[in-house]
Design an enzyme around this catalytic site. Structure first.
Site, PDB file in Angstrom:
ATOM      1  CG  LEU A 143      -0.585  -5.307   2.402  1.00  0.00           C
ATOM      2  CD1 LEU A 143       0.474  -4.314   3.214  1.00  0.00           C
ATOM      3  CD2 LEU A 143      -1.687  -4.431   1.866  1.00  0.00           C
ATOM      4  CG  ASP A 144      -0.018  -7.120  -4.602  1.00  0.00           C
ATOM      5  OD1 ASP A 144      -0.340  -8.314  -4.301  1.00  0.00           O
ATOM      6  OD2 ASP A 144      -0.551  -6.351  -5.514  1.00  0.00           O
ATOM      7  CE  LYS A 145       9.935  -9.785  -3.133  1.00  0.00           C
ATOM      8  NZ  LYS A 145      10.570 -10.768  -3.897  1.00  0.00           N
TER       9      LYS A 145
END
Length: 335
Positions: A143-145
């Protein structure tokens, strides 16, 4: 903040002008490879006349004074770090966690410590699968940050292989909740495009302008509008100012939902990269300041379902919206 161990300064001549920045630096700084310099540029460690340059393909400017910040050496492998993890499920082969926004999944430029991998190495005490490499042990998807929600990580090699096959076959159930600027029209649909790296910014992805382009990778997002909020100014009655949207992935490309929703003119609220006007509802100013203070893309991985790669058991996990997105929804309800 990355600690800088050394700074190199170079002045570009008329003969240097027009060359690709990463290629010119590689020829000028013999101790650093072009790939290493490219990473430093993208991490904001290269500046010309005091202004950071983050595009490796930028053209060298004649007379420009270029500085290259070289960080302190880092360990070849991540060091386990104590971390409070919200564990939804764990057995000998895998672990499912609810990742908070702001936590990077694995080490990369600008995030060499304090990532989910560091926390998992401590929590799992050496039992993570090694297939993903020393910097991404056990990671089969990410998942993106600034995206929150459910993630599965492999603890054994057999689980890593089995989960990777399921993700590759697109048999994993993945549903995300997003808040968007504008409301999709039609209310539900299927977005199928190519996704390619942007020619202007290598950190971004885009849908190629040519619909027949084969650049990049094929990506498919199915969306359903769950709620519409407010009335878009100057638009037909019933046209929402914002929306709560469920997105289900058939493929899992980098930034897929963020790019696809922006592609249909419904960028995610708070998205600083793909959001129209940085994803803000600028025409609406709530007294609480909640919308102005929301500084990440409004995206949450709400559902993750898959077959246990060892036991064959059907597993499905749900995660409710985090508090910051609940606050945003409460404000949107008042529009």
């Amino acid at each position: 903040m990355t600690d800088i161990a050394e700074t190199r300064t170079l002045e570009a001549t008329e003969e240097d002008a027009g060359q690709r920045l990463d290629r010119w630096l590689a020829a000028s700084v013999e101790s650093l490879s072009r790939s290493r310099l490219k990473a430093l540029i993208e991490a904001g460690q290269v500046a010309v006349d005091g202004v950071a340059v983050t595009d490796p393909s930028a053209k060298v400017l004649a007379g420009g004074e270029y500085t290259v910040g070289i960080p302190e050496p880092r360990a070849d492998t991540p060091v386990p770090e104590p971390m409070d993890l919200e564990v939804l499920h764990e057995d000998d082969h895998l672990i499912v966690i609810n990742k908070p926004a702001g936590l990077s999944v694995h080490p990369a430029a600008g995030n060499w410590t304090g990532t989910l991998v560091h926390g998992l190495l401590h929590h799992c005490a050496g039992s993570l699968s090694g297939i993903g490499g020393v910097e991404r042990p056990g990671i089969v998807h990410r998942l993106d940050k600034e995206t929150s929600g459910v993630m599965v990580v492999a603890k054994s090699d057999v689980a890593h292989k089995g989960l990777s096959i399921q993700f590759a076959r697109h048999s994993v159930e993945r549903a995300y909740i997003a808040f968007t600027r504008n409301a999709p029209s039609p209310k539900a649909g299927r977005i199928a495009t190519q996704l390619a790296r942007s020619s202007r910014d290598r950190k971004k992805f885009e849908v190629p302008h040519d619909p027949n382009s084969e650049a990049g990778k094929h990506a498919i997002t199915n969306y359903t509008t769950l709620k519409r909020f407010g009335q878009a100014e100057g638009a037909a009655i019933g046209t929402g100012m914002a929306a709560k949207v469920e997105c289900r992935l058939e493929t899992g490309r980098t930034h897929q939902i963020r790019v696809h929703m922006a592609h249909i003119n419904c960028p995610l609220l708070g998205d600083p990269v793909y959001g129209q006007k940085r994803g803000r509802l600028l025409e609406y100013d709530d007294n609480s300041g909640t919308l102005r203070a929301f500084r990440r893309q409004a995206l949450h991985a709400a559902i993750l379902g898959f077959e246990h790669p060892v036991t064959g058991e059907a597993l499905r996990f749900e995660s409710e919206l985090p508090d910051d997105m609940k606050r945003v929804e409460a404000i949107l309800e008042t529009l």
